[in-house]
Scaffold this motif. Structure first.
Motif, short mmCIF file in Angstrom:
data_model
loop_
_atom_site.label_atom_id
_atom_site.label_comp_id
_atom_site.label_asym_id
_atom_site.label_seq_id
_atom_site.Cartn_x
_atom_site.Cartn_y
_atom_site.Cartn_z
N ASP A 119 -6.41 2.88 -9.07
CA ASP A 119 -5.63 2.43 -7.92
C ASP A 119 -5.71 3.43 -6.77
OD1 ASP A 119 -4.90 0.18 -9.32
OD2 ASP A 119 -2.92 0.96 -9.90
N LEU A 120 -5.61 4.71 -7.11
CA LEU A 120 -5.67 5.75 -6.08
C LEU A 120 -7.05 5.77 -5.41
CD1 LEU A 120 -4.33 8.15 -4.66
CD2 LEU A 120 -5.09 9.59 -6.56
N TYR A 121 -8.09 5.62 -6.21
CA TYR A 121 -9.45 5.59 -5.66
C TYR A 121 -9.62 4.39 -4.72
CZ TYR A 121 -14.53 5.11 -5.52
OH TYR A 121 -15.83 4.99 -5.09
N GLN A 122 -9.14 3.23 -5.16
CA GLN A 122 -9.26 2.02 -4.35
C GLN A 122 -8.48 2.15 -3.04
OE1 GLN A 122 -8.01 -1.50 -6.40
NE2 GLN A 122 -8.84 -2.86 -4.85
N GLU A 123 -7.28 2.70 -3.12
CA GLU A 123 -6.47 2.90 -1.92
C GLU A 123 -7.14 3.88 -0.97
OE1 GLU A 123 -3.27 2.51 0.73
OE2 GLU A 123 -3.79 1.30 -1.02
N THR A 124 -7.77 4.91 -1.51
CA THR A 124 -8.47 5.89 -0.68
C THR A 124 -9.64 5.25 0.04
OG1 THR A 124 -7.84 7.65 -2.19
CG2 THR A 124 -9.68 8.11 -0.71
N MET A 125 -10.41 4.46 -0.67
CA MET A 125 -11.56 3.80 -0.05
C MET A 125 -11.09 2.81 1.03
SD MET A 125 -14.06 5.31 -1.36
CE MET A 125 -15.50 4.36 -1.00
N PHE A 126 -10.01 2.10 0.75
CA PHE A 126 -9.46 1.17 1.73
C PHE A 126 -9.02 1.90 2.99
CE2 PHE A 126 -5.63 -0.78 3.56
CZ PHE A 126 -6.19 -1.97 4.03
N ARG A 127 -8.31 3.00 2.81
CA ARG A 127 -7.84 3.76 3.98
C ARG A 127 -9.00 4.36 4.76
NH1 ARG A 127 -2.44 6.12 2.75
NH2 ARG A 127 -1.21 4.27 2.26
N ALA A 128 -10.03 4.81 4.03
CA ALA A 128 -11.20 5.38 4.71
C ALA A 128 -11.89 4.31 5.56
CB ALA A 128 -12.17 5.97 3.69
N ILE A 129 -12.06 3.13 5.01
CA ILE A 129 -12.71 2.05 5.76
C ILE A 129 -11.84 1.61 6.94
CG2 ILE A 129 -13.45 -0.36 5.62
CD1 ILE A 129 -14.39 0.29 2.72
N SER A 130 -10.54 1.49 6.71
CA SER A 130 -9.67 1.03 7.80
C SER A 130 -9.49 2.09 8.89
CB SER A 130 -8.32 0.59 7.26
OG SER A 130 -7.65 1.67 6.66
N ASN A 131 -9.74 3.36 8.56
CA ASN A 131 -9.61 4.44 9.55
C ASN A 131 -10.97 5.02 9.93
OD1 ASN A 131 -6.72 4.58 9.85
ND2 ASN A 131 -6.70 5.27 7.71
N ARG B 287 -5.64 13.05 -1.40
CA ARG B 287 -4.56 13.98 -1.68
C ARG B 287 -3.28 13.53 -0.98
NH1 ARG B 287 -2.93 18.27 1.21
NH2 ARG B 287 -4.80 18.11 2.49
N ASN B 288 -3.39 13.12 0.27
CA ASN B 288 -2.21 12.67 1.02
C ASN B 288 -1.61 11.40 0.43
OD1 ASN B 288 -2.38 14.83 2.74
ND2 ASN B 288 -3.48 13.73 4.32
N ILE B 289 -2.45 10.47 0.01
CA ILE B 289 -1.95 9.24 -0.63
C ILE B 289 -1.20 9.59 -1.91
CG2 ILE B 289 -2.63 7.11 -1.80
CD1 ILE B 289 -4.96 6.92 0.20
N PHE B 290 -1.79 10.48 -2.72
CA PHE B 290 -1.15 10.88 -3.97
C PHE B 290 0.20 11.53 -3.71
CE2 PHE B 290 -0.28 14.13 -7.17
CZ PHE B 290 -0.16 13.33 -8.29
N ILE B 291 0.26 12.44 -2.75
CA ILE B 291 1.52 13.14 -2.44
C ILE B 291 2.57 12.15 -1.94
CG2 ILE B 291 2.59 14.80 -0.86
CD1 ILE B 291 -0.03 16.45 -1.12
N ASN B 292 2.18 11.24 -1.07
CA ASN B 292 3.12 10.26 -0.55
C ASN B 292 3.65 9.35 -1.66
OD1 ASN B 292 2.87 11.26 2.03
ND2 ASN B 292 1.33 9.76 2.64
N ARG C 265 7.51 9.07 -2.98
CA ARG C 265 8.15 7.77 -3.00
C ARG C 265 8.77 7.51 -4.38
NH1 ARG C 265 3.97 4.81 -1.50
NH2 ARG C 265 4.35 5.30 0.67
N LYS C 266 8.06 7.85 -5.45
CA LYS C 266 8.58 7.65 -6.80
C LYS C 266 9.81 8.52 -7.05
CE LYS C 266 4.26 6.29 -8.96
NZ LYS C 266 3.19 6.69 -9.87
N VAL C 267 9.78 9.74 -6.57
CA VAL C 267 10.92 10.63 -6.76
C VAL C 267 12.15 10.08 -6.04
CG1 VAL C 267 11.83 12.93 -6.21
CG2 VAL C 267 9.55 12.69 -7.18
N LYS C 268 11.96 9.57 -4.83
CA LYS C 268 13.09 9.00 -4.08
C LYS C 268 13.65 7.76 -4.76
CE LYS C 268 12.25 10.58 0.60
NZ LYS C 268 11.93 10.18 1.98
#
Length: 166
Positions: free
Chosen positions: A33-45, A64-69, A73-76
């Protein structure tokens, strides 16, 4: 840079992201999921990528930024606000009460099971429980290190089979 050129560059340089995602998440499904989200963000940006800069560093930063965010979010989500006069933060992960009698019975059963082990397994296992390292036990008992490791392993195995009802 055209979209096709950017996509080719992205695909050629994205292989290092999969192991990095597993390192971050410690879970293969979450890593996908993290890899897919990273690729999506890279393409969209794509427009934010500066041609000629290190694309691996750019992708690494995105992941790294997606993972940290996501982590924040999970902690909150695990913390709720109490709007009382003191404004306390309450955490759902609070420890429950412990049944000391049940714990004492389990410990008693465990010690009984250890006592019932054959001497060849019991003595090295008790030394291990006392905090000795494998090599120290091997030196004290004048046995090879592999033999000690094997005996402790088999002692654990026997104890698991005897105390499996918990």
């Amino acid at each position: 840079m055209s979209t096709l050129e950017f996509n080719n560059l992205l695909v050629r340089n994205a292989d290092f992201l999969r192991p990095f995602a597993i390192t971050l998440t410690k879970d293969s499904e979450a890593a996908k999921d993290l890899y897919q989200e990273t690729m999506f963000r890279a393409i969209s940006n794509q427009d934010k990528y500066n041609v000629g800069t290190n694309i691996k560093a750019w992708l690494y930063t995105i992941m790294r930024n997606i993972f940290i965010n996501n982590y924040r979010r999970k902690v909150k989500q695990k913390t709720i606000f109490d709007n009382s006069a003191n404004d306390f933060l309450l955490d759902y992960q609070q420890a429950g009460t412990v049944n000391h009698t049940e714990s004492a019975l389990r410990v008693k059963d465990l010690y009984q099971a250890i006592h019932n082990l054959p001497e060849i397994f019991r003595h090295p296992f008790q030394m291990y429980l006392d905090g000795y390292k494998y090599h120290e036990i091997a030196d004290m008992l004048h046995e090879p290190l592999g033999t000690i490791k094997s005996r402790i392993h088999f002692a654990r195995k026997m104890l698991k089979s005897q105390i499996s009802r918990y």
